[in-house]
Design a protein around this motif. Structure first.
Motif, PDB file in Angstrom:
ATOM      1  N   GLU A  63       0.842  -1.197   0.000  1.00 35.03           N
ATOM      2  CA  GLU A  63       0.000   0.000   0.000  1.00 35.03           C
ATOM      3  C   GLU A  63       0.881   1.252   0.000  1.00 35.03           C
ATOM      4  O   GLU A  63       0.623   2.210  -0.736  1.00 35.03           O
ATOM      5  CB  GLU A  63      -0.901  -0.029   1.246  1.00 35.03           C
ATOM      6  N   VAL A  64       1.929   1.228   0.827  1.00 36.49           N
ATOM      7  CA  VAL A  64       2.834   2.373   0.901  1.00 36.49           C
ATOM      8  C   VAL A  64       3.555   2.587  -0.428  1.00 36.49           C
ATOM      9  O   VAL A  64       3.820   3.710  -0.832  1.00 36.49           O
ATOM     10  CB  VAL A  64       3.832   2.176   2.066  1.00 36.49           C
ATOM     11  N   VAL A  65       3.828   1.477  -1.106  1.00 43.14           N
ATOM     12  CA  VAL A  65       4.485   1.575  -2.407  1.00 43.14           C
ATOM     13  C   VAL A  65       3.554   2.245  -3.421  1.00 43.14           C
ATOM     14  O   VAL A  65       3.995   2.903  -4.355  1.00 43.14           O
ATOM     15  CB  VAL A  65       4.908   0.158  -2.878  1.00 43.14           C
ATOM     16  N   GLY A  66       2.246   2.098  -3.220  1.00 39.61           N
ATOM     17  CA  GLY A  66       1.284   2.722  -4.128  1.00 39.61           C
ATOM     18  C   GLY A  66       0.685   1.743  -5.123  1.00 39.61           C
ATOM     19  O   GLY A  66       0.191   2.136  -6.168  1.00 39.61           O
ATOM     20  N   ALA A  67       0.747   0.434  -4.785  1.00 40.74           N
ATOM     21  CA  ALA A  67       0.174  -0.578  -5.678  1.00 40.74           C
ATOM     22  C   ALA A  67      -1.341  -0.398  -5.788  1.00 40.74           C
ATOM     23  O   ALA A  67      -1.977   0.092  -4.867  1.00 40.74           O
ATOM     24  CB  ALA A  67       0.501  -1.975  -5.155  1.00 40.74           C
ATOM     25  N   SER A  68      -1.895  -0.809  -6.924  1.00 45.28           N
ATOM     26  CA  SER A  68      -3.332  -0.626  -7.163  1.00 45.28           C
ATOM     27  C   SER A  68      -4.147  -1.568  -6.268  1.00 45.28           C
ATOM     28  O   SER A  68      -3.634  -2.554  -5.756  1.00 45.28           O
ATOM     29  CB  SER A  68      -3.653  -0.919  -8.616  1.00 45.28           C
ATOM     30  N   GLN A 110       8.787   5.799   2.138  1.00 42.48           N
ATOM     31  CA  GLN A 110       8.664   4.348   2.231  1.00 42.48           C
ATOM     32  C   GLN A 110       8.797   3.879   3.672  1.00 42.48           C
ATOM     33  O   GLN A 110       9.051   4.672   4.569  1.00 42.48           O
ATOM     34  CB  GLN A 110       9.701   3.672   1.338  1.00 42.48           C
ATOM     35  N   PRO A 156       7.838  -1.908  -6.287  1.00 44.53           N
ATOM     36  CA  PRO A 156       7.844  -0.447  -6.494  1.00 44.53           C
ATOM     37  C   PRO A 156       8.361  -0.064  -7.870  1.00 44.53           C
ATOM     38  O   PRO A 156       7.898   0.926  -8.453  1.00 44.53           O
ATOM     39  CB  PRO A 156       8.816   0.054  -5.414  1.00 44.53           C
ATOM     40  N   ARG A 197       3.802   9.315  -2.785  1.00 44.58           N
ATOM     41  CA  ARG A 197       3.726   7.959  -2.237  1.00 44.58           C
ATOM     42  C   ARG A 197       5.071   7.254  -2.350  1.00 44.58           C
ATOM     43  O   ARG A 197       5.555   6.645  -1.407  1.00 44.58           O
ATOM     44  CB  ARG A 197       2.718   7.139  -3.049  1.00 44.58           C
ATOM     45  N   VAL A 238       5.374  -0.701 -10.241  1.00 49.68           N
ATOM     46  CA  VAL A 238       4.237   0.195  -9.972  1.00 49.68           C
ATOM     47  C   VAL A 238       4.526   1.601 -10.497  1.00 49.68           C
ATOM     48  O   VAL A 238       3.663   2.260 -11.067  1.00 49.68           O
ATOM     49  CB  VAL A 238       3.919   0.236  -8.457  1.00 49.68           C
ATOM     50  N   HIS A 239       5.765   2.053 -10.316  1.00 51.15           N
ATOM     51  CA  HIS A 239       6.090   3.415 -10.712  1.00 51.15           C
ATOM     52  C   HIS A 239       6.851   3.488 -12.033  1.00 51.15           C
ATOM     53  O   HIS A 239       7.304   4.562 -12.425  1.00 51.15           O
ATOM     54  CB  HIS A 239       6.897   4.103  -9.598  1.00 51.15           C
ATOM     55  N   LYS A 269       0.859   9.973  -6.574  1.00 48.53           N
ATOM     56  CA  LYS A 269       1.629   8.744  -6.755  1.00 48.53           C
ATOM     57  C   LYS A 269       3.119   8.991  -6.498  1.00 48.53           C
ATOM     58  O   LYS A 269       3.809   8.167  -5.912  1.00 48.53           O
ATOM     59  CB  LYS A 269       1.407   8.214  -8.175  1.00 48.53           C
ATOM     60  N   LEU A 300       2.917   7.983   6.837  1.00 45.34           N
ATOM     61  CA  LEU A 300       2.919   7.132   5.651  1.00 45.34           C
ATOM     62  C   LEU A 300       1.627   7.236   4.854  1.00 45.34           C
ATOM     63  O   LEU A 300       1.539   6.738   3.734  1.00 45.34           O
ATOM     64  CB  LEU A 300       3.122   5.670   6.059  1.00 45.34           C
TER      65      LEU A 300
END
Lengths: 281, 341
Positions: free
Chosen positions: A180-185, B87, B110, B83, B113-114, B80, B57
């Motif tokens: 969640e912190v990483v920003g995953a969907s 970490q 990560p 975010r 995702v990014h 995003k 966080l």
């Protein structure tokens, strides 16, 4: 074979009954899959009448005897397993994705989503399953398809509750928070982080449930609301045969025992899987 | 406070409603963390330090106050990019990694995702990250059950590093590890900090860890900061009585260390810690507490260069100028509980 040396097999086989369950299930599934080849009289599975050989007691020609219109009971039991298994698989194929999906959503998002889903689930759980299925069958045509819909409609809430509870406890695991912190969907969270960890419990419950679904479906058939003749079905065989007790006892008793054996098989197998996958129920 | 703060927190509150009672886990916290420093938040279990971390966080929403990242208020939904820049490494190495995913997949998350690397370079990147944290790339396709606790924390750190963050919140990152492993992980953290100019918010109950790694320290008690300052200043001359008690409870091995430890005259007890008080939350456990301690919460006051504390009768110095009356005698007084009976 490699599997027999593995740690998983050790855990599974620690209880010999699990192995018995696995054996029963494998034999029944294989017999059902190859029913036209392993049964002595495959033509008896369809509309077939042979009054000359009607109501014969078990003998070397007809191992489990014949019914009142001369069909081989063993053949019809094996074909009956075919219908039962297919029914169980189809019901779970409908019920499990719905139940699991709703459980994931309720447990993951919480708040109003959770309230709505879980209250609906509670309502379904409050109704005795057979009564609900009977009600559904009451206003639908008594066909095999409708029987499966009826059973599926009362089965999904159990999965919702199971998966909801698992999701709620996994929600606070370090790796879920980290993702969640990483920003995953949300989709990633649900399908990649949470679902794989809920899978052992779901699989175990599915195995245990296959037996119960078959039992409920047989009950519906017994009441004349499930599988319709001439399709062979264990429940309707018991129902028909019950009229001829005690004289033609083999007609209802062997299909009844057949139900017992398959339900027992799936239960023992499920218990073994539970031990193997370290699932708590 | 300095305007160059990378993370700034203003008047932060977080309340939980538990069976009709309101629990104030974070009760008015202000802080400013400068880029590149290690800011330690110390407190015992239940002091609200983990809640504070979760608020920073963005896992939990504050009940009041605001959090700023590089001067920008973090809203209801973090962008995003923001975010990615903040970490976390958590306490429990067992649950830090998804048991159903390979180490590579966990560390890679990560990056994918990014979109920090094109797909064909990700494996290489994961190997590089594993190298940074001292993990053999052989573990890449293994599952977490093949790793020890220390290795899992390294993998969790690699995952945090994979996001290329500015700030890492370290929530008791070493307290579940063996002492020998602790030292190695701490050394690794310090090494990575200087290499990548990371800012750490280091949350712990372990003062001996803090002493070695942090630049500044904030002592938290029941949702509030009771003392903040440069680590060496707070350790050398703690002012708040609670800080004193914490420091006196650090186990030491040598006589010299024992000699410089602050003294604590009263039994260290949790008794009364849940008593409600209009005043100082520590008053029920404090042998120096006087009537006014029960009456009103002392505010944070600057007592030295960048050194703040909130105590009417502090240690290592004259009594607070706000109070008229005799300073505490230093003898063990009778516990003063009239105000709550």
């Amino acid at each position: 074979m490699w599997i027999f040396g593995s740690r998983a097999w050790y855990k599974f086989s620690r209880n010999p009954l699990s192995v018995v369950g696995l054996g029963i299930v494998v034999v029944i599934v294989l017999a059902a899959a190859f029913a036209p080849f392993v049964t002595p009289y495959p033509q008896h599975a369809r509309a077939f009448v042979d009054f000359a050989n009607a109501s014969l007691a078990p003998s070397s020609t007809y191992l489990l005897g014949t019914d009142v219109i001369g069909r081989d009971v063993l053949t019809r039991i094996i074909f009956g397993y075919r219908v039962s298994l297919m029914l169980g698989v189809v019901v779970l194929t409908i019920a499990v994705p719905i139940g699991v999906g709703l459980g994931l959503l309720a447990g993951y998002f919480g708040t109003r989503t959770e309230t709505v889903i879980m209250r609906i689930t509670d309502v379904f759980l409050a109704i005795p399953p057979l009564v609900l299925a009977l009600a559904i069958m009451g206003f639908l045509e008594p066909t095999l398809m409708n029987a499966m819909i009826a059973v599926a409609a009362m089965w999904w809430p159990w999965y919702t509750r199971l998966v909801y509870n698992i999701t709620r406890s996994l929600r606070h695991e370090g790796y879920v928070i980290a993702a969640e912190v990483v920003g995953a969907s949300h989709l990633h969270m649900l399908l990649r982080e949470i679902l794989p960890n809920a899978l052992p419990s779901i699989l175990t419950k599915m195995t245990l449930d296959l037996g119960f679904v078959i039992l409920i479906a047989s009950s519906l058939s017994f009441l004349g609301l499930g599988v319709q003749p001439p399709t062979p079905d264990l429940g309707s065989m018991v129902a028909k045969g019950a009229d001829y007790l005690p004289d033609i006892w083999w007609f209802p008793v062997f299909p009844g025992l057949a139900i017992l054996v398959i339900v027992l098989g799936f239960n023992l197998l499920g218990d073994g899987l539970r031990d193997m996958l370290d699932v708590d129920f | 406070m300095d305007n160059g703060a990378i993370i700034e927190v203003r008047g932060l509150h977080k309340e939980y409603r538990v069976k009709g009672n309101i629990i104030r886990a974070v009760n008015g916290v202000d802080l400013a963390v400068q880029a590149g420093e290690t800011f330690a938040i110390v407190g015992e279990s239940g002091s609200g330090k983990t809640t504070l971390a979760n608020l920073i966080l963005g896992i939990e929403r504050p009940s009041g106050g605001e959090i700023l990242f590089r001067g920008e208020v973090l809203g209801r939904k973090m962008s995003k990019d923001t975010r990615r820049r903040i970490q976390v490494v958590q306490q429990n190495p067992v649950s830090a990694l998804n048991p159903k995913r390979t180490i590579k997949k966990s560390i890679e998350l990560p990056v994918s995702v990014h979109g920090l690397r094109p797909p064909n370079q990700r494996r290489e990147r994961v190997a590089e990250l594993m190298d940074f944290v001292g993990l053999s790339p052989d573990f890449m396709d293994r599952y977490p059950n093949a790793l020890s606790g220390g290795q899992r924390q390294r993998a969790a750190l690699a995952r945090a590093m994979a996001a290329e963050p500015d700030v890492i919140v370290l929530d008791e990152p070493t307290s579940a590890l063996d002492v020998s492993v602790q030292a190695k992980v701490l050394a690794l953290l310090m090494d990575l900090q200087s290499k990548f100019n990371l800012t750490y918010i280091f949350i712990t109950h372990d003062l001996s860890v803090v002493r070695n790694v942090s630049d500044r320290i904030a002592v938290m008690y029941r949702g509030r900061f009771v003392e903040t300052g440069r680590t060496e200043v707070v350790f050398a001359a703690p002012r708040h009585r609670y800080t004193n008690m914490l420091l006196s409870s650090v186990p030491v091995v040598s006589e010299e260390e024992e000699a410089v430890k602050p003294e604590w005259p009263w039994e260290q007890t949790m008794e009364g810690s849940d008593q409600a008080s209009d005043g100082c939350a520590f008053a029920p456990r404090c042998p120096y507490a006087q009537d006014n301690c029960w009456a009103a919460q002392p505010g944070l006051e600057e007592v030295g260069e960048a050194h703040f504390m909130a105590c009417y009768y502090p240690a290592n110095g004259a009594a607070d100028s706000r109070i008229d009356g005799p300073p505490p005698t230093g003898k063990i007084p009778t516990p003063h509980r009239a105000a709550v009976d």
